[in-house]
Design an enzyme around this catalytic site. Structure first.
Site, PDB file in Angstrom:
ATOM      1  N   LEU A 100     120.287  26.512  62.511  1.00 35.82           N
ATOM      2  CA  LEU A 100     121.450  25.675  62.800  1.00 35.82           C
ATOM      3  C   LEU A 100     122.135  26.067  64.098  1.00 35.82           C
ATOM      4  O   LEU A 100     122.745  25.232  64.753  1.00 35.82           O
ATOM      5  CB  LEU A 100     122.464  25.751  61.659  1.00 35.82           C
ATOM      6  CG  LEU A 100     122.024  25.232  60.291  1.00 35.82           C
ATOM      7  CD1 LEU A 100     123.170  25.356  59.301  1.00 35.82           C
ATOM      8  CD2 LEU A 100     121.550  23.787  60.386  1.00 35.82           C
ATOM      9  N   SER A 101     122.078  27.338  64.441  1.00 34.82           N
ATOM     10  CA  SER A 101     122.783  27.798  65.633  1.00 34.82           C
ATOM     11  C   SER A 101     122.108  29.056  66.156  1.00 34.82           C
ATOM     12  O   SER A 101     121.502  29.813  65.397  1.00 34.82           O
ATOM     13  CB  SER A 101     124.255  28.083  65.311  1.00 34.82           C
ATOM     14  OG  SER A 101     124.979  28.378  66.485  1.00 34.82           O
TER      15      SER A 101
END
Length: 331
Positions: A100-101
Site C-alpha cells: 500500500l505504501s
C-alpha cells in the site's frame, strides 16, 4: 523507548550511513540538475521515517520479514538502520500481502526533486505522503509553510505527520483524494506525485499557477508537464524509468492500469523495457502488435521522444510531435 525513538548507540552509525548514501547518490548523478539537494539528503534522517519496514523473507514460504528499530536484538537493530540508508525502496505498509505504501529509492527521489526545478518561494503540492520523508526533504529546502502533502489513507497521513514532527518539520499533511489536489492550499508552483497515474487529473492544472511544473510517474516513466493555464499542459517524458504504487482516489479514470500483453511478440522484444513502456502508454489505443511495429519502425525510441498534451477536455500521448502522426488518446 517510543515507537519513533532511536537507540542512542546507533547515532554514529546513522550519520556514517547517511553520509555514505549521499556519496552514492552523488556518484549516480541523480541531482546533477540541482545539486542543492545534496544538503537536504545529508541533513534529513531517513531512519526516522522508517521505524519499521518489510523485506522479502528467505526460504520456501516467501512473504515479507519485518525489520524495526526496537528489535530486541542489537544486531538486528543495526541491520534495520543500515537498510534504512540503502539506496533501495522500502515496503512500509502491507495489507493482505498487497503493498500500500513505500519509501521510494533515495536516488530516484533525488532525481525527481532535482527535475522538479524548485525555486526559493515555490509552493509545492506532493501527491502521496508515504512515510513523510519526501515532504521533509522539500520542507528542508523550501520551508514548512510552502509544502503540502496529501494522501487518501488517514493511517498514512497520521504516520507521516508523526515522523515529520520527530524530524523537526511541520508541513501541511492533508488526508484527502490526491486526484482532487488540495484547493484550500492552492495555488501551487510545483506538483510532484509519488504514485503512478494513467491520466492527468484536471484539478491539478486548475490549482497551479501559469508556468507551474508537474512531475509524475506515468506508464513506467516520469512525465514533466508545464502548465499553461487551468485547461492546458504539455511536456515530455524524462529518460528515467519509474515504478510506483498506483494513485488511489475517488476520481476514477476510464482506463484502469493497463494489461500489457506480450504473447505473440518476438522473444527479444518481450524483455525490452522501452517496449513495455510503449505498450503501457498506448494500451487501449494500439494492439501489442501495432505497438511493436511502431517501436521497430522508429528504431526503439527512447522515453524522451514521447510526451503528453492536455488541452481542454482532450488529453493525448504522442511520439515526437503532439500534432504528428503518432498520437494516442488518454482518459
Amino acid at each position: 523507548m517510543s515507537a519513533y525513538a532511536v537507540d542512542p548507540g546507533l547515532d554514529d552509525l546513522a550519520a556514517t550511513a547517511r553520509a555514505a548514501l549521499v556519496r552514492e547518490i552523488d556518484a549516480s548523478g541523480a541531482w546533477d540538475a540541482d545539486p542543492v539537494w545534496r544538503a537536504a539528503f545529508g541533513a534529513v534522517p531517513r531512519h526516522l521515517f522508517v521505524p519499521y519496514y518489510y523485506v522479502g523473507a528467505q526460504g520456501p514460504q516467501g512473504g515479507y520479514e519485518r525489520r524495526w528499530g526496537e528489535d530486541p536484538s542489537a544486531r538486528r537493530r543495526e541491520e534495520w538502520l543500515r537498510g534504512a540508508y540503502a539506496d533501495t525502496p522500502l515496503a512500509t505498509r502491507l495489507r493482505d500481502g498487497e503493498l500500500l505504501s513505500s519509501s521510494s529509492q533515495p536516488s530516484l527521489m533525488a532525481k525527481m526533486l532535482a527535475e522538479l526545478a524548485v525555486r526559493d518561494g515555490d509552493a509545492v503540492l506532493e501527491i502521496g505522503a508515504g512515510t513523510g520523508y519526501n515532504a521533509a526533504l522539500l520542507s528542508y529546502r523550501l520551508g514548512d509553510e510552502l509544502v503540502t502533502t496529501v494522501d487518501l489513507d488517514p493511517e498514512i497521513t497520521e504516520s507521516a505527520r508523526r515522523h515529520l514532527v520527530t524530524a523537526g518539520h511541520r508541513p501541511a499533511v492533508v488526508t484527502g483524494d490526491g486526484a482532487r489536489g488540495c484547493p484550500e492550499r492552492a495555488p501551487f508552483d510545483r506538483v510532484v506525485a509519488t504514485c503512478a497515474l494513467n491520466s492527468v487529473p484536471r484539478p491539478w492544472l486548475a490549482q497551479c499557477r501559469p508556468g507551474a511544473r508537474i512531475l509524475a510517474p506515468f506508464a513506467t516513466g516520469l512525465i514533466a508537464l508545464r502548465v499553461r493555464d487551468a485547461g492546458h499542459a504539455e511536456g515530455r517524458f524524462l529518460h528515467t524509468s519509474a515504478y510506483f504504487v498506483p494513485l488511489r482516489g475517488g476520481i476514477r479514470t476510464e482506463r484502469e492500469a493497463p494489461d500489457v500483453r506480450l504473447s505473440g511478440l518476438p522473444r527479444r522484444a518481450r524483455g525490452h523495457e522501452l517496449l513495455r513502456f510503449l505498450l503501457t502508454l498506448t494500451a487501449g489505443g494500439l494492439t501489442s502488435e501495432e505497438a511493436h511495429a511502431l517501436w521497430e519502425g522508429e528504431a526503439w525510441p527512447a522515453r524522451e521522444r514521447y510526451g503528453i498534451t492536455v488541452a481542454g477536455d482532450r488529453a493525448w500521448a504522442w511520439l515526437d510531435d503532439p500534432g504528428g502522426p503518432h498520437t494516442w488518446p488518454l482518459p
